[in-house]
Design a protein around this motif. Structure first.
Motif, PDB file in Angstrom:
ATOM      1  N   GLY A   1       0.813  -1.211   0.000  1.00  0.00           N
ATOM      2  CA  GLY A   1       0.000   0.000   0.000  1.00  0.00           C
ATOM      3  C   GLY A   1       0.848   1.262   0.000  1.00  0.00           C
ATOM      4  O   GLY A   1       0.552   2.225  -0.721  1.00  0.00           O
TER       5      GLY A   1
ATOM      6  N   VAL B   1       2.348   1.837  -3.417  1.00  0.00           N
ATOM      7  CA  VAL B   1       1.413   2.468  -4.359  1.00  0.00           C
ATOM      8  C   VAL B   1       1.440   3.986  -4.166  1.00  0.00           C
ATOM      9  O   VAL B   1       1.522   4.744  -5.128  1.00  0.00           O
ATOM     10  CB  VAL B   1      -0.023   1.924  -4.161  1.00  0.00           C
ATOM     11  N   LYS B   2       1.391   4.417  -2.918  1.00  0.00           N
ATOM     12  CA  LYS B   2       1.359   5.852  -2.632  1.00  0.00           C
ATOM     13  C   LYS B   2       2.674   6.543  -3.000  1.00  0.00           C
ATOM     14  O   LYS B   2       2.687   7.696  -3.366  1.00  0.00           O
ATOM     15  CB  LYS B   2       1.039   6.089  -1.155  1.00  0.00           C
TER      16      LYS B   2
ATOM     17  N   LYS C   1      -1.889   0.185 -10.265  1.00  0.00           N
ATOM     18  CA  LYS C   1      -3.209  -0.434 -10.016  1.00  0.00           C
ATOM     19  C   LYS C   1      -3.034  -1.890  -9.577  1.00  0.00           C
ATOM     20  O   LYS C   1      -3.767  -2.377  -8.723  1.00  0.00           O
ATOM     21  CB  LYS C   1      -4.093  -0.360 -11.271  1.00  0.00           C
TER      22      LYS C   1
ATOM     23  N   GLN D   1      -1.961  -1.831  -6.011  1.00  0.00           N
ATOM     24  CA  GLN D   1      -3.090  -1.504  -5.147  1.00  0.00           C
ATOM     25  C   GLN D   1      -3.992  -2.731  -4.957  1.00  0.00           C
ATOM     26  O   GLN D   1      -4.393  -3.046  -3.834  1.00  0.00           O
ATOM     27  CB  GLN D   1      -3.886  -0.347  -5.750  1.00  0.00           C
TER      28      GLN D   1
END
Length: 153
Positions: free
Chosen positions: A30, A33-34, A68, A71
């Protein structure tokens, strides 16, 4: 308080450890992704010059993934961590549904693990396979013997 068989306690510890490891992985994915663009910039800098190959390889693999995909993977791993924790809690309280859940999920994972071992053997893959096989065998044997005992009464 009900005395738990040592093998069951070992399985609960294994499930707890697995759930914690999956939570850490979900959080790491996570965060990746950020911070994807930050990782891209970092990988293109000279900061990695002369560093460990594993860091370079890991960054290259992560950066080749679509954000994506990262995520989705993070959410899937998080969901699997929750299911694994539920398995451990259910086993701790010796619930029949937990034994069935673990039998189904571990049983489903055994054929792909065999395929992976045939494809490329490693000590880690072999260890995970053997632990999962032992968990499956123990719970299957214990579930059948418990059911037989209940039918005799």
């Amino acid at each position: 308080m009900t005395k738990r068989p040592p093998a069951l306690v070992a399985i609960v510890i294994y499930k707890t450890f697995s759930a914690l490891l999956l939570v850490v992985m979900a959080i790491a994915l996570g965060l990746t992704v950020k911070k994807h663009q930050l990782l891209v910039d970092f990988s293109e800098s000279y900061a990695l010059e002369g560093k460990l190959q594993i860091i370079k390889w890991t960054l290259k693999e992560i950066l080749n993934l679509n954000p994506k995909t990262l995520q989705f993977t993070s959410m899937a791993v998080g969901l699997y961590a929750i299911v694994t924790a539920i398995e451990g809690i259910g086993l701790w309280y010796q619930k029949a549904w937990a034994k069935i859940l673990v039998l189904v999920l571990v049983g489903i994972s055994i054929p792909p693990e065999i395929f992976e071992l045939i494809r490329r053997m490693s000590l880690l893959k072999l260890a995970v396979f053997l632990v999962n096989l032992a968990v499956f065998w123990y719970l299957l044997r214990h579930s059948l013997s418990t059911r037989d005992d209940n039918q005799l009464q």
